[in-house]
Design an enzyme around this catalytic site. Sequence first.
Site, PDB file in Angstrom:
ATOM      1  N   ALA A  57       0.811  -1.220   0.000  1.00 48.82           N
ATOM      2  CA  ALA A  57       0.000   0.000   0.000  1.00 48.82           C
ATOM      3  C   ALA A  57       0.841   1.264   0.000  1.00 48.82           C
ATOM      4  O   ALA A  57       0.356   2.348  -0.302  1.00 48.82           O
ATOM      5  CB  ALA A  57      -0.930  -0.005   1.215  1.00 48.82           C
ATOM      6  N   GLY A  58       2.118   1.127   0.322  1.00 45.36           N
ATOM      7  CA  GLY A  58       2.947   2.321   0.500  1.00 45.36           C
ATOM      8  C   GLY A  58       3.239   3.023  -0.822  1.00 45.36           C
ATOM      9  O   GLY A  58       3.229   2.415  -1.891  1.00 45.36           O
ATOM     10  N   ARG A  90      10.719   7.458  -0.711  1.00 43.31           N
ATOM     11  CA  ARG A  90      12.109   7.613  -1.135  1.00 43.31           C
ATOM     12  C   ARG A  90      12.302   7.390  -2.636  1.00 43.31           C
ATOM     13  O   ARG A  90      13.346   7.691  -3.185  1.00 43.31           O
ATOM     14  CB  ARG A  90      13.002   6.666  -0.312  1.00 43.31           C
ATOM     15  CG  ARG A  90      13.071   7.059   1.153  1.00 43.31           C
ATOM     16  CD  ARG A  90      13.510   5.920   2.063  1.00 43.31           C
ATOM     17  NE  ARG A  90      12.398   5.016   2.392  1.00 43.31           N
ATOM     18  CZ  ARG A  90      12.507   3.967   3.214  1.00 43.31           C
ATOM     19  NH1 ARG A  90      13.669   3.682   3.760  1.00 43.31           N
ATOM     20  NH2 ARG A  90      11.458   3.202   3.465  1.00 43.31           N
ATOM     21  N   ALA A 123       5.532   0.631 -61.125  1.00 43.52           N
ATOM     22  CA  ALA A 123       6.215   1.493 -60.161  1.00 43.52           C
ATOM     23  C   ALA A 123       5.584   2.877 -60.169  1.00 43.52           C
ATOM     24  O   ALA A 123       5.164   3.378 -61.210  1.00 43.52           O
ATOM     25  CB  ALA A 123       7.689   1.586 -60.527  1.00 43.52           C
TER      26      ALA A 123
HETATM   27  C1  UD1 Z   1      10.480  -2.582   6.707  1.00 44.88           C
HETATM   28  C2  UD1 Z   1      10.699  -3.047   8.163  1.00 44.88           C
HETATM   29  C3  UD1 Z   1      12.183  -3.177   8.415  1.00 44.88           C
HETATM   30  C4  UD1 Z   1      12.799  -4.160   7.422  1.00 44.88           C
HETATM   31  C5  UD1 Z   1      12.477  -3.740   5.982  1.00 44.88           C
HETATM   32  C6  UD1 Z   1      12.886  -4.837   5.036  1.00 44.88           C
HETATM   33  C7  UD1 Z   1       8.863  -2.105   9.469  1.00 44.88           C
HETATM   34  C8  UD1 Z   1       8.456  -1.087  10.462  1.00 44.88           C
HETATM   35  N1  UD1 Z   1      10.126  -2.087   9.057  1.00 44.88           N
HETATM   36  O1  UD1 Z   1      11.053  -1.299   6.596  1.00 44.88           O
HETATM   37  O2  UD1 Z   1      12.418  -3.636   9.741  1.00 44.88           O
HETATM   38  O3  UD1 Z   1      14.198  -4.244   7.614  1.00 44.88           O
HETATM   39  O4  UD1 Z   1      11.065  -3.520   5.813  1.00 44.88           O
HETATM   40  O5  UD1 Z   1      12.804  -4.446   3.707  1.00 44.88           O
HETATM   41  O6  UD1 Z   1       8.060  -2.923   9.089  1.00 44.88           O
HETATM   42  N2  UD1 Z   1       3.460  -0.692   3.480  1.00 44.88           N
HETATM   43  C9  UD1 Z   1       2.085  -0.661   3.477  1.00 44.88           C
HETATM   44  N3  UD1 Z   1       1.438   0.249   4.260  1.00 44.88           N
HETATM   45  C10 UD1 Z   1       2.101   1.117   5.070  1.00 44.88           C
HETATM   46  C11 UD1 Z   1       3.509   1.068   5.072  1.00 44.88           C
HETATM   47  C12 UD1 Z   1       4.170   0.162   4.266  1.00 44.88           C
HETATM   48  O7  UD1 Z   1       1.441  -1.425   2.770  1.00 44.88           O
HETATM   49  O8  UD1 Z   1       1.429   1.878   5.775  1.00 44.88           O
HETATM   50  C13 UD1 Z   1       4.144  -1.664   2.607  1.00 44.88           C
HETATM   51  C14 UD1 Z   1       5.004  -1.010   1.550  1.00 44.88           C
HETATM   52  O9  UD1 Z   1       4.268  -0.814   0.360  1.00 44.88           O
HETATM   53  C15 UD1 Z   1       6.134  -2.017   1.376  1.00 44.88           C
HETATM   54  C16 UD1 Z   1       6.223  -2.717   2.712  1.00 44.88           C
HETATM   55  O10 UD1 Z   1       5.019  -2.434   3.394  1.00 44.88           O
HETATM   56  O11 UD1 Z   1       5.858  -2.970   0.385  1.00 44.88           O
HETATM   57  C17 UD1 Z   1       7.413  -2.256   3.539  1.00 44.88           C
HETATM   58  O12 UD1 Z   1       7.310  -0.862   3.765  1.00 44.88           O
HETATM   59  P1  UD1 Z   1       8.569   0.081   3.742  1.00 44.88           P
HETATM   60  O13 UD1 Z   1       8.124   1.448   4.025  1.00 44.88           O
HETATM   61  O14 UD1 Z   1       9.389  -0.161   2.542  1.00 44.88           O
HETATM   62  O15 UD1 Z   1       9.350  -0.457   5.026  1.00 44.88           O
HETATM   63  P2  UD1 Z   1      10.891  -0.322   5.341  1.00 44.88           P
HETATM   64  O16 UD1 Z   1      11.183   1.051   5.810  1.00 44.88           O
HETATM   65  O17 UD1 Z   1      11.701  -0.834   4.236  1.00 44.88           O
HETATM   66 CA    CA Z   2      11.262  -1.507   2.202  1.00 45.11          CA
END
Ligand code: UD1
Ligand code: CA
Length: 458
Positions: free
Chosen positions: A10-11, A15, A424
């Site tokens: 969902a994110g 970055r 042609a």
């Molecule tokens: C997360 C972990 C971290 C781990 C890393 C591995 C947490 C708090 N941290 O961090 O410990 O080392 O993954 O790659 O979990 N997402 C949602 N909804 C949200 C937030 C995120 O669906 O509200 C999804 C994102 O789309 C993504 C995944 O969750 O696919 C991970 O989110 P991301 O923000 O990338 O987490 P990291 O900071 O990488």
């Molecule tokens: Ca991640």
Amino acid sequence: MKLAVVILAAGLGKRMKSKVPKVLHSVLGRPMIAYVLDAVRKISSDSVVVVVGHGAEDVKKIIGLEGISYVEQERQLGTGHAANCASGILSGFIGNVLILNGDYPLITSKSIKKFISEHEKSGSGVSVLTSVVENPTGYGRVVRDGLGDVERIVEERDATSEERKITEINSGAYCAKSSFLWDALSGISSRNKQKEYYLTDIIEIASNNGRKVSGILASDSDEMLGVNDRIQLSVIEAILKKRTNDALMRSGVTMVDPSSTYISPGVNIGADTTIYPHTYIYGDSRIGKGSTIGPSVWIEDSKLGDGAVVKSSCYITQSVIKKDVTIGPFTHVRPQARIMDGAKIGNFVEIKKSSVGAGSKVPHLSYVGDAKLGKNVNVGAGTITCNYDGYDKYETIIGDGAFIGSDTMLVAPIRLGRGATTGAGSTITKDVPEGGLAIGRARQKIIENWRAKPRRKD
Ligand code: UD1
Ligand code: CA
């Protein structure tokens, strides 16, 4: 034991600095979440739930509805909140819940299977897949106690400088008993630097409640690489490219320069095919045996038979090219072209939604659109099917063995019988019968001694 899979997607991926949701950014021509789903489809599970939010409609459209349930996380309040969004749809489910991030396209079904079986053997309430890396920056760190048991996971931003030195990271894959998971998720808070609900907090909840927690080390740390920014995206693409190209080379494909050869995993290429540099073969594509492709060719969602020769700088999409066909250099083969055995499509030719029969030749500078060419047709240089009147598209049909003189304008709809010939430079507006010759051009006039006449008085 039964297994449900929840994929967090969902994110936005702040970055990435993009309008496109992170999981749709592409790696070798495919959105990264497609790779995670591929791995999941290879393990047997009872239910697959994808949590969508940012660009939900686009994500659903691109990955499709087959065998997947979607739940929407309206506000992105963190990974813990995201996982909890699946609790409703899985409320009746009893078994293990595997939770995966949508942003690590290198993960394989083999590692997932191993992780699940080790979790089951351990009898833990929750297991987390970890990996030891040289540079743990950006990842959650796995904090173990004196006995080596996992105590909790601390996010980099919340970690002390001592904790940041830990090189064992959380890969973002968890397997938990459903009886524990939903209870634990309802108990997490957002009291941390990012004010988010962290999924990782379920580890600490488990260990505080005396539940067994397992930290299972992944055998290949590359697989655990997540994509948070575009630099990581490029690193992952390079790893996957090498993996894919190495497998193809092992199966008998020559790559003159694998570093500049980009092939989607899953593309089948026959033995003794040579791929020259700067070539891309993406999507649902296949290349037969003994073919030569490139340099600088783009092929997407197309099937090429054995013995194909695609010379420099061609662009081929959504088309079928049969055996022993020669294409290029500089040829554009647009969607729905069908080029039959032994045909030749030469330089500066565009083919669209047309079939070109076996042994036919369109060797130079032509546009063939909405046309059906029979067998052994010869199309002279500069021929154009005039298929569009500004409103609609019309068809051109050319019978077997026809000979189209250079620079013929075929004004569609038009039909040329077998063995028909055009002179042609003709503009052909009426059908030509079998074996007939059509000439549609101004007759040549000669004006004698034209040069000798004074043209102006000085
Ligand atoms: C997360 C972990 C971290 C781990 C890393 C591995 C947490 C708090 N941290 O961090 O410990 O080392 O993954 O790659 O979990 N997402 C949602 N909804 C949200 C937030 C995120 O669906 O509200 C999804 C994102 O789309 C993504 C995944 O969750 O696919 C991970 O989110 P991301 O923000 O990338 O987490 P990291 O900071 O990488
Ligand atoms: Ca991640």
